[in-house]
Scaffold this active site. Structure first.
Site, mmCIF file in Angstrom:
data_model
loop_
_atom_site.group_PDB
_atom_site.id
_atom_site.type_symbol
_atom_site.label_atom_id
_atom_site.label_comp_id
_atom_site.label_asym_id
_atom_site.label_seq_id
_atom_site.Cartn_x
_atom_site.Cartn_y
_atom_site.Cartn_z
ATOM 1 N N GLN A 190 2.088 1.603 14.038
ATOM 2 C CA GLN A 190 2.246 2.763 13.153
ATOM 3 C C GLN A 190 0.903 3.453 12.987
ATOM 4 O O GLN A 190 -0.138 2.900 13.343
ATOM 5 C CB GLN A 190 2.773 2.330 11.802
ATOM 6 C CG GLN A 190 1.844 1.446 11.012
ATOM 7 C CD GLN A 190 2.310 1.253 9.573
ATOM 8 O OE1 GLN A 190 2.826 2.169 8.961
ATOM 9 N NE2 GLN A 190 2.127 0.064 9.040
ATOM 10 N N TRP A 226 0.839 -1.213 0.000
ATOM 11 C CA TRP A 226 0.000 0.000 0.000
ATOM 12 C C TRP A 226 0.866 1.252 0.000
ATOM 13 O O TRP A 226 0.392 2.344 -0.302
ATOM 14 C CB TRP A 226 -0.947 0.002 1.208
ATOM 15 C CG TRP A 226 -0.286 0.245 2.554
ATOM 16 C CD1 TRP A 226 0.859 -0.354 3.025
ATOM 17 C CD2 TRP A 226 -0.708 1.143 3.588
ATOM 18 N NE1 TRP A 226 1.147 0.100 4.297
ATOM 19 C CE2 TRP A 226 0.208 1.023 4.669
ATOM 20 C CE3 TRP A 226 -1.778 2.025 3.719
ATOM 21 C CZ2 TRP A 226 0.077 1.764 5.852
ATOM 22 C CZ3 TRP A 226 -1.908 2.762 4.892
ATOM 23 C CH2 TRP A 226 -0.984 2.622 5.946
ATOM 24 N N GLU A 244 0.010 -3.250 12.515
ATOM 25 C CA GLU A 244 0.112 -4.704 12.360
ATOM 26 C C GLU A 244 0.402 -5.440 13.673
ATOM 27 O O GLU A 244 0.530 -6.669 13.668
ATOM 28 C CB GLU A 244 1.194 -5.023 11.310
ATOM 29 C CG GLU A 244 0.779 -4.554 9.922
ATOM 30 C CD GLU A 244 1.939 -4.457 8.943
ATOM 31 O OE1 GLU A 244 3.098 -4.407 9.386
ATOM 32 O OE2 GLU A 244 1.668 -4.395 7.731
HETATM 33 O O1 IFM Z 1 3.616 -1.589 3.971
HETATM 34 C C1 IFM Z 1 4.490 -1.551 5.045
HETATM 35 C C2 IFM Z 1 3.712 -1.892 6.291
HETATM 36 O O2 IFM Z 1 2.695 -0.945 6.517
HETATM 37 C C3 IFM Z 1 4.612 -1.956 7.488
HETATM 38 N N1 IFM Z 1 5.686 -2.884 7.276
HETATM 39 C C4 IFM Z 1 6.494 -2.570 6.082
HETATM 40 C C5 IFM Z 1 5.624 -2.512 4.844
HETATM 41 C C6 IFM Z 1 6.476 -2.159 3.620
HETATM 42 O O3 IFM Z 1 6.997 -0.871 3.745
#
Ligand code: IFM
Length: 764
Positions: A591, A339, A478
């Protein structure tokens, strides 16, 4: 023709240091990070910034060259496709009687590597010393912004002292690394991937001049050249190598001829022609995208670094590929697309390089079938895009990875991180609003909007409470898996459905034939469409009526509330500090999640709700992702919290420039770099899209005396300058029809005849 005359000039960095990133020393511990930072790329080719002359037999860390879209699933039983590095075409060795002139730190009496961001190239300047020999070495490396298939390497040796027999050997390295050599001849190599039926051809030419006179190689084998001569003081040796790289995605198409044809055209123009066209293309990119900060040199440096990599990451000519999480600068995430592209990068491209934005969105259109298949396989309708994707669009998220605590952990994102479909729809609509690209909306965008909306309508199930719920997902945060009603996912999904309805209404009004054809093509009838408005209105959002706070997901407010300020000095992510289980049972956020929603959809946060949500979530966020600080910076800047926003700005800048997040061996964090532009233009300048033009609401950080940037809107090009001293905005319409510019809520007409000056009372 002699190479003399001009090469010295080409090897000289741009005069203004604000455009340069330099390193003067050699530090083996940081070499790999530096290689990411000093990469050159054009969206088709990417070359990491390894040194100009090899150390010895084998490079300790090879100079990776990436070709966009060259994916393969390498091992048996391995399910995840990865970007396969192409052969390294830059290998050069200097050979003396006793062996190679080994490039060891102690040999480097002086060393400077310069990323010339203005001209889009990597330059080095070094002094090599061996017993009885001293050589000055200057080099240039670029991959052409004007002709993405081309790479150029120049070297200039000045013999300062010593008379001896010497040889310069130019060759290719890593010719058998992950690729099968099909045909390697003197000036052309063709390789194929083991399983994905792709080919890459590299045609190469190498030449050498001594004191202006070209000499023939003493040896010329397959992709290998060697010149020998006697060197003496004041001798000038110049070397040029041009390569043309062509990828083919189908077994029927042989790329060799195309590579040879492209190379011979480039040879005809000569290296000067290659450099000139490349510099012109970069000059145009800078004209259309530069951001100038007055009064804050570090911020200016950081922004130019971000813009350099953003302008190098895209290739408007290739809708077969998109931009991976590390662009073409490193191996991390295997070139996979997330994304990150739609949410963190597309705003920059949409507003400064719509041709690139369109190609990136066409990649999503091209992979719509794979998204449809994923939705069907999981029991839903419409299109659910892969969380991680490669050229095919099939799900490429690994099932397990090594976590930050070095343990193997299951990855559920490929199943549960579904907001990606709404994120892509968001970018489609933003591109449409900003570009007015009717052909795109009619022929591709509307279909993406409808199929993703259809997914959400099937996904959000109506329950006895009269609301539709989206259960079992992962939001941007996440740390929390298998959650219900993630506010970010649900509100973005609602917007996805609403914009799909808007697109259908628009098509019906303007292009009824296309509307009917689309409905037939995707089998969308009136009965199904009738469900959409109700679905959008009844999706649960977790918004608390009294406080305006969104609950990040159902049950989030009841989780353990941990004071993150107590962990301020930590050097590892919070999920390592607390352990996975406790993190999952806490309100610690990895995040920006609700804050990301605030960044993307500020209208969903009326009145005091914006500040309330920002304040609640900012202090619970541990910034375990490089994407996080930029989104907080955007939200903070819009709220006028410019000091906090600047902290987020520096935090993000340091990830790639100061190795603070993690070492950046695996490539630059391109989403964070896109986020720096977002913070600046959508945040500090307060840019917003409107139906009749653009809006600005500037709130400059205390150290910034001025901010100037270029943007485009529906075929117009504008330059905006915000100046603190005069408390004014000056807007110039460089080309295109008159439009409106709204400043702090007041509309002003902008036309090409005269620059518009608007006082901004709030600028202090
Ligand atoms: O897309 C991101 C995700 O939101 C957090 N981990 C790393 C990914 C790639 O940058």
């Amino acid at each position: 023709m002699s190479a003399l005359g001009g090469m010295e000039q080409a090897l000289t960095p741009f005069a203004d240091p604000a455009w340069l990133l330099e390193t003067h020393s050699y530090d083996p511990l940081r070499e790999s990070s530096r290689a990411s930072r000093f990469s050159v790329s054009n969206g088709f080719l990417g070359v990491r910034g390894m040194r100009a002359v090899s150390r010895g037999e084998q490079q300790v860390i090879p100079a990776r060259t990436y070709v966009a879209g060259l994916f393969d699933t390498p091992g048996r039983g391995q399910s995840v496709p990865v970007l396969i590095p192409a052969p390294d075409w830059l290998r050069v060795r200097l050979l003396l009687a006793g062996g190679p002139l080994v490039h060891h730190p102690s040999d480097l009496a002086a060393y400077r590597m310069t990323l010339d961001k203005r001209r889009g190239m990597l330059l080095t300047d070094a002094r090599l010393v061996a017993p009885d020999l001293a050589i000055s070495l200057r080099s240039l490396r670029l991959v052409s912004r004007a002709e993405p298939a081309l790479g150029l390497q120049l070297l200039r040796l000045g013999i300062e002292a010593g008379s001896t027999a010497i040889a310069l050997e130019a060759s290719f390295e890593g010719m058998h690394f992950g690729l099968v050599a099909e045909h390697v001849d003197r000036d052309i190599g063709i390789w194929r991937t083991r399983h994905s039926a792709k080919r890459v051809a590299i045609a190469a030419s190498a030449r050498l001049w001594i004191d202006g006179r070209e000499i023939a190689p003493a040896e010329h084998g397959p992709m290998h050249w060697r010149w020998t001569w006697s060197c003496h003081p004041e001798q000038i040796v110049e070397f040029e190598r041009i390569v043309a790289v062509v990828r083919s995605d189908t077994p029927e198409r042989h790329p060799g001829e195309a590579a040879q044809h492209t190379l011979s055209a480039a040879r005809h123009r000569g290296w000067r022609g290659v450099v000139a066209r490349h510099q012109d293309a970069w000059a145009e990119r800078w004209q259309r995208s530069d951001v100038e900060v007055d009064g804050d040199a570090p911020a200016q440096q950081a922004l130019r670094f971000a813009l350099y990599h953003l302008n190098g990451a895209a290739n408007p000519a290739d809708p077969q590929v998109s931009i991976g999480a590390r662009a073409l600068t490193g191996d991390d995430y295997h070139g996979h697309v997330f994304w990150d592209t739609e949410i963190y990068l597309l705003p920059f491209y949409t507003m400064t390089w719509p041709e690139a934005a369109r190609a990136l969105l066409m990649y999503r259109y091209r992979t719509l079938d794979a998204a449809r298949e994923k939705a069907t396989r999981m029991g839903w309708r419409g299109a659910l895009y892969a969380w991680e994707s490669t050229d095919t669009g099939a799900e490429a998220t690994p099932d397990q990875v090594v976590g930050p605590d070095r343990r193997v952990v299951d990855v559920l994102c490929g199943h549960q991180e579904q907001h990606i479909s709404a994120d892509i729809a968001y970018a489609v609509w933003q591109y449409w609003e900003a570009s007015g690209d009717e052909a795109f909306l009619r022929d591709a965008g509307a279909e993406i909007l409808c199929e993703t909306a259809r997914f959400w309508v099937s996904r959000a199930q109506l329950e006895p409470d009269g609301r539709r719920h989206i259960r079992g997902v992962i939001g941007p945060d996440e740390y929390h898996e298998t959650i219900d009603d993630n506010a970010f996912t649900n509100v973005m999904a609602r917007r996805n459905i609403r914009r799909a309805l808007d697109a259908i209404a628009l098509l019906r009004a303007r292009w009824p034939g296309h509307a009917a054809a689309l409905a037939t093509r995707i089998g969308l009838d009136e009965a199904e469409l009738q469900l959409w408005p109700e679905a959008a209105e009844t999706i649960a959002t977790g918004r608390q009526a009294d406080s305006g706070l969104f609950e990040q997901f159902e049950g989030y407010f009841a989780l353990e509330d941990i004071d993150l300020s107590l962990y301020a000095g930590r050097t590892v992510p919070m999920d390592v500090v607390l352990g996975r289980e406790r993190t999952q049972n806490s309100q610690v956020v990895k995040q920006a999640d609700v804050v990301a929603l605030l960044g993307l959809l500020p209208d969903e946060f009326p009145g005091a709700a914006a500040a309330a949500n920002y304040r609640y979530y900012a202090k619970r966020c541990s910034h375990g992702s490089s994407l996080s600080a930029a989104m907080h910076g955007l939200a903070a800047a819009r709220l006028g919290e410019t000091a906090a926003a600047m902290e987020y700005f520096h935090h993000t800048a340091a990830i790639d420039l100061a190795d603070t997040h993690v070492a950046i061996d695996g490539g630059v964090h391109i989403a964070g770099l896109g986020g720096m532009w977002l913070m600046t233009v959508f945040g500090f300048a307060g840019l917003a899209l409107r139906d009749d033009g653009l809006a600005l609401a500037p709130r400059l950080p205390a150290t910034w005396q001025g901010l100037a940037f270029a943007v485009e809107w529906r075929g117009r090009r504008l330059r905006i300058r915000i100046t603190r001293e005069s408390r004014a905005i000056e807007a110039t319409l460089l080309c295109g029809a008159p439009m409106m510019l709204h400043v702090d809520g007041t509309a002003h007409a902008l036309n090409a005849e005269m620059a518009l000056g608007v006082p901004v009372a709030g600028l202090v």
